[in-house]
Design a protein around this motif. Structure first.
Motif, PDB file in Angstrom:
ATOM      1  N   ASP A  61       0.823  -1.210   0.000  1.00 49.68           N
ATOM      2  CA  ASP A  61       0.000   0.000   0.000  1.00 49.68           C
ATOM      3  C   ASP A  61       0.858   1.262   0.000  1.00 49.68           C
ATOM      4  N   ILE A  62       1.957   1.250   0.759  1.00 47.81           N
ATOM      5  CA  ILE A  62       2.878   2.386   0.746  1.00 47.81           C
ATOM      6  C   ILE A  62       3.542   2.493  -0.623  1.00 47.81           C
ATOM      7  N   GLY A  63       3.868   1.360  -1.217  1.00 48.27           N
ATOM      8  CA  GLY A  63       4.501   1.366  -2.531  1.00 48.27           C
ATOM      9  C   GLY A  63       3.624   2.004  -3.595  1.00 48.27           C
ATOM     10  N   ASP A  64       2.348   1.661  -3.590  1.00 45.55           N
ATOM     11  CA  ASP A  64       1.420   2.261  -4.551  1.00 45.55           C
ATOM     12  C   ASP A  64       1.338   3.768  -4.364  1.00 45.55           C
ATOM     13  N   ALA A  65       1.280   4.216  -3.114  1.00 45.75           N
ATOM     14  CA  ALA A  65       1.165   5.646  -2.834  1.00 45.75           C
ATOM     15  C   ALA A  65       2.423   6.397  -3.264  1.00 45.75           C
ATOM     16  N   ILE A  66       3.593   5.804  -3.000  1.00 47.01           N
ATOM     17  CA  ILE A  66       4.852   6.438  -3.405  1.00 47.01           C
ATOM     18  C   ILE A  66       4.928   6.566  -4.922  1.00 47.01           C
ATOM     19  N   GLN A  67       4.569   5.505  -5.649  1.00 51.86           N
ATOM     20  CA  GLN A  67       4.662   5.538  -7.102  1.00 51.86           C
ATOM     21  C   GLN A  67       3.715   6.583  -7.691  1.00 51.86           C
ATOM     22  N   LYS A  68       2.548   6.761  -7.090  1.00 51.98           N
ATOM     23  CA  LYS A  68       1.618   7.792  -7.564  1.00 51.98           C
ATOM     24  C   LYS A  68       2.232   9.175  -7.387  1.00 51.98           C
ATOM     25  N   GLU A  69       2.891   9.403  -6.250  1.00 51.28           N
ATOM     26  CA  GLU A  69       3.556  10.694  -6.048  1.00 51.28           C
ATOM     27  C   GLU A  69       4.666  10.905  -7.071  1.00 51.28           C
ATOM     28  N   LEU A  70       5.445   9.864  -7.344  1.00 49.04           N
ATOM     29  CA  LEU A  70       6.525   9.986  -8.321  1.00 49.04           C
ATOM     30  C   LEU A  70       5.980  10.268  -9.717  1.00 49.04           C
ATOM     31  N   ASP A  71       4.888   9.588 -10.082  1.00 53.58           N
ATOM     32  CA  ASP A  71       4.304   9.795 -11.405  1.00 53.58           C
ATOM     33  C   ASP A  71       3.776  11.211 -11.573  1.00 53.58           C
ATOM     34  N   MET A  72       3.246  11.782 -10.491  1.00 54.60           N
ATOM     35  CA  MET A  72       2.638  13.113 -10.565  1.00 54.60           C
ATOM     36  C   MET A  72       3.659  14.244 -10.404  1.00 54.60           C
ATOM     37  N   ASN A  73       4.622  14.055  -9.495  1.00 52.34           N
ATOM     38  CA  ASN A  73       5.479  15.174  -9.105  1.00 52.34           C
ATOM     39  C   ASN A  73       6.969  14.940  -9.332  1.00 52.34           C
ATOM     40  N   LYS A  74       7.346  13.742  -9.769  1.00 52.65           N
ATOM     41  CA  LYS A  74       8.761  13.389  -9.922  1.00 52.65           C
ATOM     42  C   LYS A  74       9.519  13.393  -8.604  1.00 52.65           C
ATOM     43  N   SER A  75       8.809  13.528  -7.494  1.00 51.16           N
ATOM     44  CA  SER A  75       9.410  13.428  -6.168  1.00 51.16           C
ATOM     45  C   SER A  75       8.344  12.894  -5.227  1.00 51.16           C
ATOM     46  N   SER A  76       8.778  12.448  -4.043  1.00 49.10           N
ATOM     47  CA  SER A  76       7.833  11.821  -3.136  1.00 49.10           C
ATOM     48  C   SER A  76       8.187  12.104  -1.687  1.00 49.10           C
ATOM     49  N   PRO A  77       7.426  13.002  -1.018  1.00 49.32           N
ATOM     50  CA  PRO A  77       7.627  13.189   0.431  1.00 49.32           C
ATOM     51  C   PRO A  77       7.422  11.894   1.205  1.00 49.32           C
ATOM     52  N   LEU A  78       6.483  11.062   0.761  1.00 49.84           N
ATOM     53  CA  LEU A  78       6.237   9.798   1.445  1.00 49.84           C
ATOM     54  C   LEU A  78       7.461   8.892   1.359  1.00 49.84           C
ATOM     55  N   TRP A  79       8.180   8.935   0.234  1.00 55.75           N
ATOM     56  CA  TRP A  79       9.424   8.182   0.074  1.00 55.75           C
ATOM     57  C   TRP A  79      10.406   8.570   1.169  1.00 55.75           C
ATOM     58  N   ARG A  80      10.568   9.884   1.368  1.00 58.81           N
ATOM     59  CA  ARG A  80      11.545  10.362   2.349  1.00 58.81           C
ATOM     60  C   ARG A  80      11.179   9.935   3.757  1.00 58.81           C
ATOM     61  N   ARG A  81       9.889   9.881   4.035  1.00 56.73           N
ATOM     62  CA  ARG A  81       9.465   9.433   5.365  1.00 56.73           C
ATOM     63  C   ARG A  81       9.620   7.922   5.510  1.00 56.73           C
ATOM     64  N   ALA A  82       9.247   7.186   4.456  1.00 52.35           N
ATOM     65  CA  ALA A  82       9.259   5.720   4.535  1.00 52.35           C
ATOM     66  C   ALA A  82      10.674   5.172   4.661  1.00 52.35           C
ATOM     67  N   LYS A  83      11.640   5.823   4.029  1.00 53.37           N
ATOM     68  CA  LYS A  83      12.996   5.253   4.048  1.00 53.37           C
ATOM     69  C   LYS A  83      13.646   5.342   5.433  1.00 53.37           C
ATOM     70  N   LYS A  84      13.082   6.174   6.308  1.00 55.29           N
ATOM     71  CA  LYS A  84      13.601   6.246   7.670  1.00 55.29           C
ATOM     72  C   LYS A  84      13.160   5.051   8.507  1.00 55.29           C
ATOM     73  N   GLN A  85      12.185   4.285   7.989  1.00 53.33           N
ATOM     74  CA  GLN A  85      11.630   3.170   8.742  1.00 53.33           C
ATOM     75  C   GLN A  85      12.242   1.824   8.365  1.00 53.33           C
ATOM     76  N   SER A  86      13.024   1.766   7.285  1.00 47.97           N
ATOM     77  CA  SER A  86      13.569   0.492   6.804  1.00 47.97           C
ATOM     78  C   SER A  86      15.060   0.628   6.526  1.00 47.97           C
ATOM     79  N   PRO A  87      15.827  -0.448   6.737  1.00 45.95           N
ATOM     80  CA  PRO A  87      17.257  -0.403   6.424  1.00 45.95           C
ATOM     81  C   PRO A  87      17.473  -0.162   4.936  1.00 45.95           C
ATOM     82  N   MET A  88      18.431   0.683   4.616  1.00 40.21           N
ATOM     83  CA  MET A  88      18.757   0.975   3.226  1.00 40.21           C
ATOM     84  C   MET A  88      19.774  -0.049   2.714  1.00 40.21           C
ATOM     85  N   MET A  89      19.496  -0.604   1.551  1.00 45.22           N
ATOM     86  CA  MET A  89      20.425  -1.522   0.892  1.00 45.22           C
ATOM     87  C   MET A  89      21.110  -0.780  -0.249  1.00 45.22           C
ATOM     88  N   CYS A  90      22.390  -1.003  -0.423  1.00 38.66           N
ATOM     89  CA  CYS A  90      23.147  -0.320  -1.471  1.00 38.66           C
ATOM     90  C   CYS A  90      23.929  -1.334  -2.298  1.00 38.66           C
TER      91      CYS A  90
END
Length: 271
Positions: A61-90
């Motif tokens: 559900d978070i993934g769908d919401a993030i992709q909608k923001e990216l499609d509309m605005n080319k950026s995603s505030p929800l992305w920035r919030r969500a990435k603080k909740q999960s370990p980042m893989m590089c």
């Protein structure tokens, strides 16, 4: 928020692509491709670039919401919030991988095969693993991003449909595989992931041994376990399993299913 994003990459890494995907190993991932431009040492040389893939796991559900923001605005505030909740893989994207990507949609090509490794206890933390590398206990688990290696290909008919497929087997790690089939005659594609939970303890030992005996042995194993169905299935088939297979593949009328010995029907049933 934009200033906060810039502070994360003081060396000058810049985002060139962001996308939410469902990995081949079935996890939802928020992915970003970063580029670092390296100045040339002399005036007659062109700058070079390094690329890095960064991702973190998210819920559908978070993934769908993030992709909608990216499609509309080319950026995603929800992305920035969500990435603080999960370990980042590089993962560094090596030059040999970049050279194999298409010019038209290189990052789509890369992300279309991306998967994660089998979950394992984080290095340096206490915890144990069960048989076949299955994590046990309460130790935190970690995964890494993987571009699969092609084990091999074979053209073969698969029961019960009997359609001749070019079957390709890809390996993410010792217990995670991806199998795709191409119907040469009709141009149809079918595919399925085979993960650690799909393999019995005996299967896990078998694929470990097969890895040392050569690619033909690995392909023999998967050919012996795959079942292929076409649209218009008989009433005796395991409908729930077939629906699951449809969700996991771009089948266009073909359903590729991994089975266990002595399992009822065509299903990939758990023991």
């Amino acid at each position: 928020e934009e200033e906060e994003e810039e502070e994360e990459d003081p060396l000058g890494w810049q985002v060139v692509h962001q996308q939410v995907i469902v990995a081949k190993t079935k996890e939802w991932l928020a992915t970003a491709i970063y580029r670092l431009e390296i100045p040339s040492e002399t005036a007659d040389q062109s700058p070079t670039s390094k690329y890095e893939l960064r991702a973190f796991q998210i819920s559908p559900d978070i993934g769908d919401a993030i992709q909608k923001e990216l499609d509309m605005n080319k950026s995603s505030p929800l992305w920035r919030r969500a990435k603080k909740q999960s370990p980042m893989m590089c993962m560094e994207i090596e030059d040999d991988i970049i050279s194999e990507l298409s010019d038209e949609s290189p990052w789509d090509d890369l992300l279309s095969v991306l998967g994660l490794s089998t979950p394992r206890p984080a290095v340096g933390l206490s915890g144990s693993e069960g048989e076949g590398g299955t994590p046990s206990g309460d130790a935190p688990l970690e995964q890494v991003m993987v571009i699969p290696l092609l084990v091999g290909r074979r053209e073969t008919p698969l029961p019960p449909a009997g359609v001749h497929l070019v079957l390709s087997v890809y390996r993410y790690d010792e217990y995670r595989f991806f199998v795709s089939g191409y119907d040469v005659q009709k141009g149809r594609i079918c595919e399925t992931a085979v993960l650690e939970g799909d393999l019995s303890a005996e299967d896990q030992r078998h694929v470990q041994m097969s890895a040392h005996l050569g690619e033909e042995t690995v392909i023999d194993f998967f050919v012996s376990r795959m079942k292929l169905h076409e649209a218009g299935l008989s009433g005796g088939d395991n409908v729930s399993t077939l629906e699951s297979a449809l969700e996991d593949s771009s089948t266009l009328g073909l359903f590729l299913i991994f089975t266990r010995p002595n399992s009822a029907g065509a299903g990939n049933e758990q023991e």
